[in-house]
Design a protein around this motif. Structure first.
Motif, PDB file in Angstrom:
ATOM      1  N   TYR A 184       0.836  -1.185   0.166  1.00  0.00           N
ATOM      2  CA  TYR A 184      -0.252  -0.011  -0.214  1.00  0.00           C
ATOM      3  C   TYR A 184       0.819   1.386   0.048  1.00  0.00           C
ATOM      4  CZ  TYR A 184       0.528  -0.440   4.993  1.00  0.00           C
ATOM      5  OH  TYR A 184       1.104  -0.555   6.443  1.00  0.00           O
ATOM      6  N   GLY A 218      -7.820   1.991   5.137  1.00  0.00           N
ATOM      7  CA  GLY A 218      -6.728   2.949   5.451  1.00  0.00           C
ATOM      8  C   GLY A 218      -7.095   3.875   6.581  1.00  0.00           C
ATOM      9  N   TYR A 238      -2.840   6.943   4.277  1.00  0.00           N
ATOM     10  CA  TYR A 238      -2.523   5.536   3.761  1.00  0.00           C
ATOM     11  C   TYR A 238      -3.669   4.940   2.980  1.00  0.00           C
ATOM     12  CZ  TYR A 238       1.162   6.373   7.102  1.00  0.00           C
ATOM     13  OH  TYR A 238       2.450   6.927   8.091  1.00  0.00           O
ATOM     14  N   GLY A 239      -3.443   4.114   2.079  1.00  0.00           N
ATOM     15  CA  GLY A 239      -4.342   3.596   1.463  1.00  0.00           C
ATOM     16  C   GLY A 239      -3.985   2.655   0.337  1.00  0.00           C
ATOM     17  N   VAL A 365      -4.334  -0.559   7.960  1.00  0.00           N
ATOM     18  CA  VAL A 365      -4.458  -0.369   6.368  1.00  0.00           C
ATOM     19  C   VAL A 365      -5.129  -1.860   6.091  1.00  0.00           C
ATOM     20  CG1 VAL A 365      -3.350  -0.063   4.387  1.00  0.00           C
ATOM     21  CG2 VAL A 365      -2.694   1.242   6.257  1.00  0.00           C
ATOM     22  N   THR A 368      -8.458  -3.177   8.644  1.00  0.00           N
ATOM     23  CA  THR A 368      -8.841  -2.216   9.363  1.00  0.00           C
ATOM     24  C   THR A 368     -10.093  -2.618  10.142  1.00  0.00           C
ATOM     25  OG1 THR A 368     -10.073  -1.349   7.599  1.00  0.00           O
ATOM     26  CG2 THR A 368      -8.178  -0.323   7.895  1.00  0.00           C
TER      27      THR A 368
END
Length: 404
Positions: A184, A218, A238-239, A365, A368
């Motif tokens: 990611y 994320g 973040y993703g 991430v 989740t």
């Protein structure tokens, strides 16, 4: 004591880790030469970083940082998400989490000035060679290190590899070792404070806290940092990568769409502001050398190990590496003994950060939680599970809620 007036240290890389290592070597009495391949000043890299408050105080007290370097300390972490079925903000939890946010460029400038000051008694001289790429590092028959540049070859008692996450000097201690991708990305940026002009509630929150916004797959982190004038809003989101990534594309539009899709409306509007000072996208990865030093070479900062940025420890580890280097040079009777002790301490610290970063990445991430079902107690229990009995400065007291 390993140091003497004749001790010479070469540092490959003149960024945060390199400048901090130069200060450490100089304070321990060595003469230091820093080789920075870039011909430009590095201070314009305006991204945000955070430092533990006790570490910041130690660095100021010991002369690594100027007390006048501006910071933006806050004491609380606030967890937010988007209200299910709508676009309003829902607060999940508050935790005690004191941090000292800094501007990367201002931190570098302060370290660079300290490296050239030589103010403390017994400090060695520092040469900072800008636009001076190192072509090779080797070892001479007498056990000293050889640094080769276009201008020739120089011998050193110690060479510090501080040349970042893609370190070439790392290959001397760990051939073939490269960072392992996490799968990611992180988008980093800095936005002028004027972007919050229409969001006074969010601005007021950020004046006393740093914010995490959770979404499926994320999260985003926001905090204020000093700028060269007014303060800036720093973010890290973040993703997953785009379905059809373009390595040369401007990362701004994608991250704005990501925020629009997942963030509460007010925060998506802030990210969507059109006057970002900087926006960059990096694959998240980690790596740790089996041994951070072997005479006459040691590794510092990202050259020695890269943890996922959830630990907020890139610059922190580089600064701690420098403090360790100064200490062992002062305490140990020989260069070899000093580097062995450095390797013992800093390899273990780096390995701990890499493992913790992986757990944080899975939790925030890759796997989740159902953010809509979370509240104060659920967030506290969840993060105690992520820490798994370890400690980290961002999460000293999960479970210590903060009254608004």
């Amino acid at each position: 004591m390993a140091t003497a007036t004749a001790l010479r240290i070469g540092v490959v890389g003149g960024s945060i880790a390199g400048c901090a290592a130069a200060v450490a070597g100089s304070r321990a009495g060595a003469d230091v030469t820093v080789y920075e391949r870039s011909g430009a000043e590095l201070q314009d890299r305006g991204f945000g970083i955070v430092i533990p408050p006790p570490l910041h105080r130690e660095l100021v007290a010991s002369g690594y940082l100027d007390a006048r370097m501006e910071t933006a300390p806050v004491a609380t972490r606030v967890w937010l998400t988007r209200e299910p079925g709508g676009r309003s903000t829902r607060e999940l939890a508050r935790q005690s989490s004191p941090v000292t946010p800094c501007n990367w460029g201002l931190l570098w400038r302060s370290l660079r000035a300290s490296a050239g000051a030589g103010a403390s008694a017994g400090a060695g001289a520092v040469r900072y060679l800008r636009g001076e790429p190192v072509t090779s590092v080797g070892e001479s028959p007498d056990g000293r290190a050889l640094v080769t540049t276009a201008r020739g070859e120089e011998r050193y008692d110690i060479v510090v590899g501080a040349d970042g996450h893609a370190s070439r000097t790392r290959q001397l201690l760990a051939p073939g070792l490269t960072p392992e991708p996490a799968g990611y990305l992180v988008w980093r940026g800095a936005i002028p404070l004027s972007a919050l002009a229409d969001n006074p509630g969010e601005l007021e929150l950020l004046r006393g806290a740093w914010v995490t916004i959770g979404f499926p797959g994320g999260h985003g982190i926001f905090y204020l940092i000093p700028g060269t004038g007014d303060r800036l809003l720093a973010y890290a989101i973040y993703g997953r990568p785009p379905a059809s990534p373009d390595a040369d594309a401007d990362p701004g539009p994608y991250v704005r769409e990501l925020a629009k899709e997942h963030f509460p409306a007010a925060w998506a509007e802030i990210v969507g502001h059109g006057t970002h000072r900087t926006t960059a996208c990096h694959p998240v990865a980690d790596v740790q050398v089996p041994r951070a030093a072997r005479a006459p070479l040691l590794l510092a900062g990202d050259a020695a190990g890269v943890s996922r940025p959830h630990t907020a420890s890139g610059a922190v580890k580089a600064l701690q590496d420098a403090l360790c280097l100064e200490r062992v040079l002062r305490d140990e009777p020989t260069v070899g003994a000093a580097l062995e002790r450095y390797a013992d301490e800093r390899t273990a610290a780096g390995a701990h950060l890499v493992e913790l970063g992986r757990r944080m990445g899975r939790a925030q991430v890759e796997e989740t939680p159902d953010w809509a079902a979370m509240g104060q107690e659920e967030v506290d229990v969840w993060f105690r599970g992520v820490l798994a009995g370890t400690r980290h400065y961002l999460y000293e007291q999960p479970g210590a809620g903060v009254t608004a």
